[in-house]
Write a protein that holds these residues in place. Structure first.
Motif, PDB file in Angstrom:
ATOM      1  N   PHE A  40      35.432  49.541  54.795  1.00  0.00           N
ATOM      2  CA  PHE A  40      36.198  48.726  53.870  1.00  0.00           C
ATOM      3  C   PHE A  40      35.457  47.391  53.708  1.00  0.00           C
ATOM      4  CE2 PHE A  40      39.839  51.257  53.299  1.00  0.00           C
ATOM      5  CZ  PHE A  40      40.269  51.767  54.511  1.00  0.00           C
ATOM      6  N   TYR A  41      35.591  46.797  52.559  1.00  0.00           N
ATOM      7  CA  TYR A  41      35.075  45.438  52.401  1.00  0.00           C
ATOM      8  C   TYR A  41      35.859  44.757  51.289  1.00  0.00           C
ATOM      9  CZ  TYR A  41      32.515  46.976  48.221  1.00  0.00           C
ATOM     10  OH  TYR A  41      32.196  47.468  46.984  1.00  0.00           O
ATOM     11  N   ILE A  42      35.805  43.441  51.294  1.00  0.00           N
ATOM     12  CA  ILE A  42      36.541  42.684  50.263  1.00  0.00           C
ATOM     13  C   ILE A  42      35.613  42.471  49.071  1.00  0.00           C
ATOM     14  CG2 ILE A  42      37.620  40.465  49.724  1.00  0.00           C
ATOM     15  CD1 ILE A  42      38.601  40.389  52.613  1.00  0.00           C
ATOM     16  N   ASP A  43      36.056  42.939  47.923  1.00  0.00           N
ATOM     17  CA  ASP A  43      35.257  42.775  46.704  1.00  0.00           C
ATOM     18  C   ASP A  43      35.399  41.343  46.199  1.00  0.00           C
ATOM     19  OD1 ASP A  43      34.484  42.810  43.874  1.00  0.00           O
ATOM     20  OD2 ASP A  43      34.308  44.964  44.187  1.00  0.00           O
ATOM     21  N   LYS A  44      34.327  40.603  46.278  1.00  0.00           N
ATOM     22  CA  LYS A  44      34.396  39.165  45.969  1.00  0.00           C
ATOM     23  C   LYS A  44      34.668  38.898  44.498  1.00  0.00           C
ATOM     24  CE  LYS A  44      31.574  37.757  49.855  1.00  0.00           C
ATOM     25  NZ  LYS A  44      30.313  37.202  50.333  1.00  0.00           N
ATOM     26  N   ILE A  45      34.139  39.748  43.630  1.00  0.00           N
ATOM     27  CA  ILE A  45      34.362  39.531  42.196  1.00  0.00           C
ATOM     28  C   ILE A  45      35.837  39.721  41.856  1.00  0.00           C
ATOM     29  CG2 ILE A  45      33.851  40.435  39.891  1.00  0.00           C
ATOM     30  CD1 ILE A  45      31.058  41.118  40.921  1.00  0.00           C
ATOM     31  N   ALA A  46      36.418  40.805  42.381  1.00  0.00           N
ATOM     32  CA  ALA A  46      37.849  41.057  42.127  1.00  0.00           C
ATOM     33  C   ALA A  46      38.692  39.928  42.712  1.00  0.00           C
ATOM     34  CB  ALA A  46      38.260  42.405  42.721  1.00  0.00           C
ATOM     35  N   LYS A  47      38.302  39.451  43.877  1.00  0.00           N
ATOM     36  CA  LYS A  47      39.039  38.368  44.533  1.00  0.00           C
ATOM     37  C   LYS A  47      38.988  37.089  43.692  1.00  0.00           C
ATOM     38  CE  LYS A  47      41.150  36.838  48.286  1.00  0.00           C
ATOM     39  NZ  LYS A  47      42.396  37.412  48.786  1.00  0.00           N
ATOM     40  N   LYS A  48      37.790  36.788  43.174  1.00  0.00           N
ATOM     41  CA  LYS A  48      37.649  35.572  42.353  1.00  0.00           C
ATOM     42  C   LYS A  48      38.477  35.681  41.092  1.00  0.00           C
ATOM     43  CE  LYS A  48      33.048  34.191  43.836  1.00  0.00           C
ATOM     44  NZ  LYS A  48      31.606  34.193  43.502  1.00  0.00           N
ATOM     45  N   ARG A  49      38.478  36.884  40.498  1.00  0.00           N
ATOM     46  CA  ARG A  49      39.271  37.076  39.276  1.00  0.00           C
ATOM     47  C   ARG A  49      40.757  36.952  39.576  1.00  0.00           C
ATOM     48  NH1 ARG A  49      35.839  42.181  36.649  1.00  0.00           N
ATOM     49  NH2 ARG A  49      34.051  40.918  36.023  1.00  0.00           N
ATOM     50  N   TRP A  50      41.178  37.428  40.735  1.00  0.00           N
ATOM     51  CA  TRP A  50      42.589  37.314  41.111  1.00  0.00           C
ATOM     52  C   TRP A  50      42.981  35.836  41.237  1.00  0.00           C
ATOM     53  CZ3 TRP A  50      45.378  35.240  45.147  1.00  0.00           C
ATOM     54  CH2 TRP A  50      46.716  35.654  45.242  1.00  0.00           C
ATOM     55  N   ILE A  51      42.114  35.064  41.894  1.00  0.00           N
ATOM     56  CA  ILE A  51      42.385  33.633  42.055  1.00  0.00           C
ATOM     57  C   ILE A  51      42.413  32.949  40.694  1.00  0.00           C
ATOM     58  CG2 ILE A  51      41.457  31.475  42.986  1.00  0.00           C
ATOM     59  CD1 ILE A  51      40.378  33.174  45.360  1.00  0.00           C
ATOM     60  N   LEU A  52      41.471  33.315  39.828  1.00  0.00           N
ATOM     61  CA  LEU A  52      41.425  32.720  38.483  1.00  0.00           C
ATOM     62  C   LEU A  52      42.703  33.013  37.715  1.00  0.00           C
ATOM     63  CD1 LEU A  52      39.792  31.389  36.141  1.00  0.00           C
ATOM     64  CD2 LEU A  52      38.947  33.657  35.583  1.00  0.00           C
ATOM     65  N   LEU A  53      43.168  34.264  37.786  1.00  0.00           N
ATOM     66  CA  LEU A  53      44.414  34.635  37.093  1.00  0.00           C
ATOM     67  C   LEU A  53      45.592  33.852  37.636  1.00  0.00           C
ATOM     68  CD1 LEU A  53      44.280  38.523  36.625  1.00  0.00           C
ATOM     69  CD2 LEU A  53      44.201  36.766  34.865  1.00  0.00           C
ATOM     70  N   LEU A  54      45.626  33.671  38.945  1.00  0.00           N
ATOM     71  CA  LEU A  54      46.733  32.937  39.565  1.00  0.00           C
ATOM     72  C   LEU A  54      46.746  31.485  39.092  1.00  0.00           C
ATOM     73  CD1 LEU A  54      49.033  32.948  41.679  1.00  0.00           C
ATOM     74  CD2 LEU A  54      47.332  32.237  43.368  1.00  0.00           C
ATOM     75  N   ILE A  55      45.564  30.868  39.068  1.00  0.00           N
ATOM     76  CA  ILE A  55      45.477  29.470  38.627  1.00  0.00           C
ATOM     77  C   ILE A  55      45.912  29.349  37.168  1.00  0.00           C
ATOM     78  CG2 ILE A  55      43.848  27.598  38.130  1.00  0.00           C
ATOM     79  CD1 ILE A  55      42.273  28.528  40.621  1.00  0.00           C
TER      80      ILE A  55
END
Lengths: 150, 168
Positions: free
Chosen positions: B132-147
């Protein structure tokens, strides 16, 4: 098989648009499900709000009698506040009832759409969601019938 | 031709794996035991089995669908959450084939570490990668959507307060 920068093989969405649409349609199905419940609540509130005005008047009378009128000493503006509250409740009730058929038709449409989308998903079964959406649909139709008959 | 029967077990609704053999994505069907099955035929003596996980925020048109769902759900109020953890799967195996093959992939619960799947029933599976690993691109997009959502909600709140103050 890692590339030269030693990065992992990532999720490579082949036939991308079809899979994206499938994923997005599931998301839309959940949104429609949530919205159908919201608009059903608005419909029911519209029907119940007619009762709330009566309940507030009864509440005012009961408080006045229970305190033997001393409520007017403690809170001189008690009855005027209650009447203004009744006026507000009346305005809300009027808004909800005047738009009842709009809310009901939206609730019916969204519940039907969420049932269809949930049923078309081949990967997962959404039995609970389909059952609840069906109940929402039935209750909304019954509300419409009651309103027309009443 | 060599027949390969693949079964996926231990899945939940969040996992949404994508399994491919030699670059061909497989379509699975759910059976009565809540596991997924697929049959595949190949002439190769050895196949490369790749398992990844579908992440909504990794798709090409993620931004378009995010905007549409935000609007349809009345500014995100009735929208289901996107995957916050953005956990991806990177599992690759080299499997030698007999004439008839039955492979079972057992998925572990999503986690930020450890092995993603356990492969059973294959002849000497060569594990290239399995994690397993954390997908950094998906994570950044999630943060962007939240902001962006928070900014829109603040703007809406201020607009509503302004309108109420103006007209009451």
């Amino acid at each position: 098989m890692k590339d030269i920068e030693n990065k992992p093989v990532e999720f490579n969405p082949q036939n991308t648009f079809k899979r994206e649409l499938g994923c997005f349609s599931l998301r839309l199905g959940k949104i429609f499900f949530n919205l159908s419940i919201f608009f059903l609540v608005l419909c029911i509130c519209g029907i119940l709000s007619l009762i709330s005005t009566v309940i507030m008047i009864v509440f005012g009378i009961v408080v006045t009698l229970a305190t033997l009128g001393t409520v007017f000493v403690i809170m001189p503006n008690f009855w005027s506040n209650l009447i203004s509250g009744i006026n507000i409740a009346g305005n809300v009730s009027e808004f909800l009832m005047s738009n009842f058929y709009i809310f009901a038709s939206i609730a019916v449409a969204f519940s039907i759409l969420s049932i269809i989308i949930s049923a078309l998903d081949k990967q997962n079964k959404h039995k609970g969601k389909i059952v609840i959406a069906s109940i929402v649909l039935a209750v909304t139709i019954v509300s419409i019938i009651i309103t027309i008959a009443g | 031709m060599k027949d390969v029967k693949i079964k996926l077990v231990g899945l939940n609704k969040k996992t949404r794996p994508q399994v491919s053999i030699d670059g061909n994505i497989l379509q699975f069907k759910k059976n009565e035991f809540d596991s997924y099955e697929c049959q595949f035929q190949t002439e190769n003596n050895e196949i490369e089995l790749v398992v990844t996980r579908e992440l909504e925020l990794k798709y090409k048109f993620w931004w378009l669908f995010a905007v549409i769902s935000f609007i349809v759900s009345i500014f995100g109020i009735f929208e289901p959450f996107y995957d916050r953890k953005s956990i991806a799967i990177d599992a690759r195996f080299k499997v030698k084939l007999d004439s008839q093959n039955s492979i079972t992939l057992k998925f572990n619960p999503l986690s930020t570490q450890g092995k993603a799947v356990t492969l059973e029933g294959a002849n000497e599976p060569g594990e290239i990668e399995n994690r397993f690993y954390i997908d950094k691109i998906a994570k950044k997009r999630w943060i962007l959507l939240l902001i962006l959502k928070i900014m829109v909600w603040i703007g809406l709140g201020c607009s509503i307060a302004f309108l109420i103050a103006k007209y009451l």
